[in-house]
Design an enzyme around this catalytic site. Structure first.
Site, short mmCIF file in Angstrom:
data_model
loop_
_atom_site.label_atom_id
_atom_site.label_comp_id
_atom_site.label_asym_id
_atom_site.label_seq_id
_atom_site.Cartn_x
_atom_site.Cartn_y
_atom_site.Cartn_z
CG ASN A 139 -0.09 -2.95 -5.12
OD1 ASN A 139 -0.75 -3.76 -5.78
ND2 ASN A 139 0.04 -3.01 -3.81
CB CYS A 168 -2.85 -7.49 -3.23
SG CYS A 168 -3.14 -5.73 -3.16
CG HIS A 175 1.20 -8.34 -4.85
ND1 HIS A 175 0.51 -7.72 -5.87
CD2 HIS A 175 0.98 -7.59 -3.72
CE1 HIS A 175 -0.10 -6.65 -5.38
NE2 HIS A 175 0.18 -6.55 -4.09
O1 UT7 Z 1 -0.59 -4.81 -1.95
C1 UT7 Z 1 -0.88 -5.04 -0.62
C2 UT7 Z 1 0.35 -5.13 0.15
N1 UT7 Z 1 0.92 -3.81 0.38
C3 UT7 Z 1 2.15 -3.72 0.74
O2 UT7 Z 1 2.82 -4.73 0.80
C4 UT7 Z 1 2.72 -2.39 1.16
C5 UT7 Z 1 3.66 -2.59 2.34
N2 UT7 Z 1 4.24 -1.34 2.86
C6 UT7 Z 1 5.12 -0.61 2.19
O3 UT7 Z 1 5.44 -0.89 1.04
C7 UT7 Z 1 5.75 0.58 2.88
O4 UT7 Z 1 5.48 0.51 4.26
C8 UT7 Z 1 5.30 1.96 2.32
C9 UT7 Z 1 5.86 2.17 0.92
C10 UT7 Z 1 3.80 2.04 2.28
C11 UT7 Z 1 5.82 3.08 3.22
O5 UT7 Z 1 7.23 3.02 3.32
P1 UT7 Z 1 7.94 3.18 4.74
O6 UT7 Z 1 9.37 3.12 4.52
O7 UT7 Z 1 7.31 2.16 5.66
O8 UT7 Z 1 7.56 4.67 5.12
P2 UT7 Z 1 6.80 5.21 6.40
O9 UT7 Z 1 5.34 4.98 6.27
O10 UT7 Z 1 7.49 4.76 7.65
O11 UT7 Z 1 7.08 6.75 6.26
C12 UT7 Z 1 8.42 7.27 6.38
C13 UT7 Z 1 8.35 8.75 6.10
C14 UT7 Z 1 7.30 9.48 6.91
O12 UT7 Z 1 7.81 10.76 7.24
P3 UT7 Z 1 8.38 11.06 8.73
O13 UT7 Z 1 7.24 10.76 9.65
O14 UT7 Z 1 9.51 10.08 8.90
O15 UT7 Z 1 8.78 12.47 8.64
C15 UT7 Z 1 6.17 9.63 5.92
O16 UT7 Z 1 5.36 10.75 6.19
O17 UT7 Z 1 8.04 8.96 4.72
C16 UT7 Z 1 6.94 9.85 4.62
N3 UT7 Z 1 6.16 9.51 3.45
C17 UT7 Z 1 6.35 10.09 2.27
N4 UT7 Z 1 7.18 11.05 1.85
C18 UT7 Z 1 7.11 11.43 0.56
C19 UT7 Z 1 5.18 8.58 3.35
N5 UT7 Z 1 4.71 8.57 2.07
C20 UT7 Z 1 5.42 9.49 1.40
C21 UT7 Z 1 5.39 9.92 0.06
N6 UT7 Z 1 6.25 10.88 -0.32
N7 UT7 Z 1 4.55 9.40 -0.87
#
Ligand code: UT7
Length: 332
Positions: free
Chosen positions: A285, A115, A255
């Protein structure tokens, strides 16, 4: 000391595949919701390539538009640098394919910084133009990230989309003499890599592991923290190099990975939200394509004026990251 040769950005073009997919479309086959995606990322739509549509096809279209925008022909281009993580073939480079499509004879090669690829490619292009490898360089960011997605992994599959963007960089000796009395073009670039974080974002396959390409895997929470920290610090370093402060920036084009990252960086470096170009909602993204796609949207809307000071920044697997500052366009 001899003054640095000024490298201007004189043309831009971009391309998005026709297949536009909403969060509601994804809800139909994935355990996700429009509400979660919007709230946690800011994404509403992303575009996906058709099966027979290649990264080089998208890159070629964006490149043709950028060359046209710069008022040039394909055979004016001396260098083609393509930032991509999703090449058509393992080898040769996607840049060689695009060179062929354009009917060009330019030195052509790919750069792999995921990225952050577009920031890396501009940095390399600027250095090569300053070193005399040519006078005009096409920098392309093109990715078909949908081809790397595991549709059973909702934590990554909803985030990414496909697209391409391209810019033309020109050695300022070809421009009006007045450019020498003013600083135009790329003013500072800072790029970094830290392989200590290699495992935070990548694929679970690869050529030398004797495996197929694999799927994209990411530790989102860790990447999020690094993104806010490293995007902010690299931007501040660029400002220092240019002897500028954040108020000198007319537009920040980050980005497009997550609206919450963009907001957190904006708070950390203290730049007003209305100076930030965000297209995450409509593009998702798109990896190396995300910055030129966002830049092109803002240019087409007329938001960015000739002579505005822009800051561009990105982070991706590696970890690889960087920022750059440029005065866009050329003196009249
Ligand atoms: O381009 C390269 C650089 N990339 C980035 O900069 C990405 C950086 N990271 C992020 O943007 C975020 O960490 C994410 C968008 C990937 C994830 O967001 P988050 O707030 O960190 O969510 P999480 O992974 O902590 O998940 C929270 C909850 C989980 O459920 P429980 O365990 O709390 O019950 C996940 O299972 O959200 C759930 N979850 C979803 N729910 C519905 C994760 N993905 C999804 C989804 N739909 N697509």
């Amino acid at each position: 000391m001899k003054p640095k040769l000024q490298i201007l950005m004189t043309g831009i073009g971009s391309y998005l595949p026709k297949n536009k997919t909403s969060n509601i479309d994804l809800e139909k086959f994935m355990d996700t919701s429009d509400e979660w995606i919007k709230k946690r990322t800011g994404i509403n739509f992303r575009h996906y390539v058709e099966d027979n549509e290649l990264t080089s096809d998208m890159g070629t279209t964006a490149a043709k538009l950028a060359i046209l925008d710069a008022g040039l022909n394909s055979n004016d281009i001396d260098l083609i640098i393509v930032a991509t993580t999703t090449p058509d073939d393992t080898f040769p480079s996607t840049a060689a394919k695009i060179q062929k499509n354009l009917g060009s004879k330019a030195i052509s090669f790919d750069i792999q910084a995921v990225c952050a690829g577009f920031i890396y490619a501009i940095s390399v292009g600027v250095a090569m133009l300053r070193d005399g490898y040519g006078k005009k360089c096409l920098v392309i960011g093109a990715d078909s990230m949908s081809k790397l997605l595991d549709w059973d992994d909702r934590s990554t599959a909803v985030l990414f989309g496909d697209g391409a963007g391209a810019v033309v960089l020109e050695n300022s000796t070809l421009q009006n003499e007045s450019v020498q009395n003013d600083q135009w073009g790329v003013l500072a670039t800072k790029i970094f890599t830290n392989g200590e974080y290699y495992d935070l974002l990548g694929t679970d396959g690869g050529v030398s592991k004797n495996m197929s390409t694999g799927f994209l895997r990411m530790n989102g929470k860790e990447i999020f923290k690094h993104a806010v920290d490293k995007l902010s610090s690299s931007l501040l370093m660029c400002l220092e190099e240019c002897n500028m402060n954040i108020n000198d920036i007319d537009w920040l084009i980050p980005h497009q990975a997550n609206q919450r990252i963009i907001n957190a960086v904006s708070n950390k470096v203290k730049i007003h939200q209305n100076k930030i170009i965000s297209t995450i909602s409509i593009h998702g993204n798109t990896s190396a394509a995300s910055i030129p796609l966002a830049l092109d949207v803002a240019m087409k809307k007329g938001n960015i004026k000739n002579g505005n000071i822009l800051a561009l920044q990105a982070i991706g697997g590696g970890l690889s990251w960087g920022s750059l500052i440029l005065k866009i366009g050329k003196p009249n």
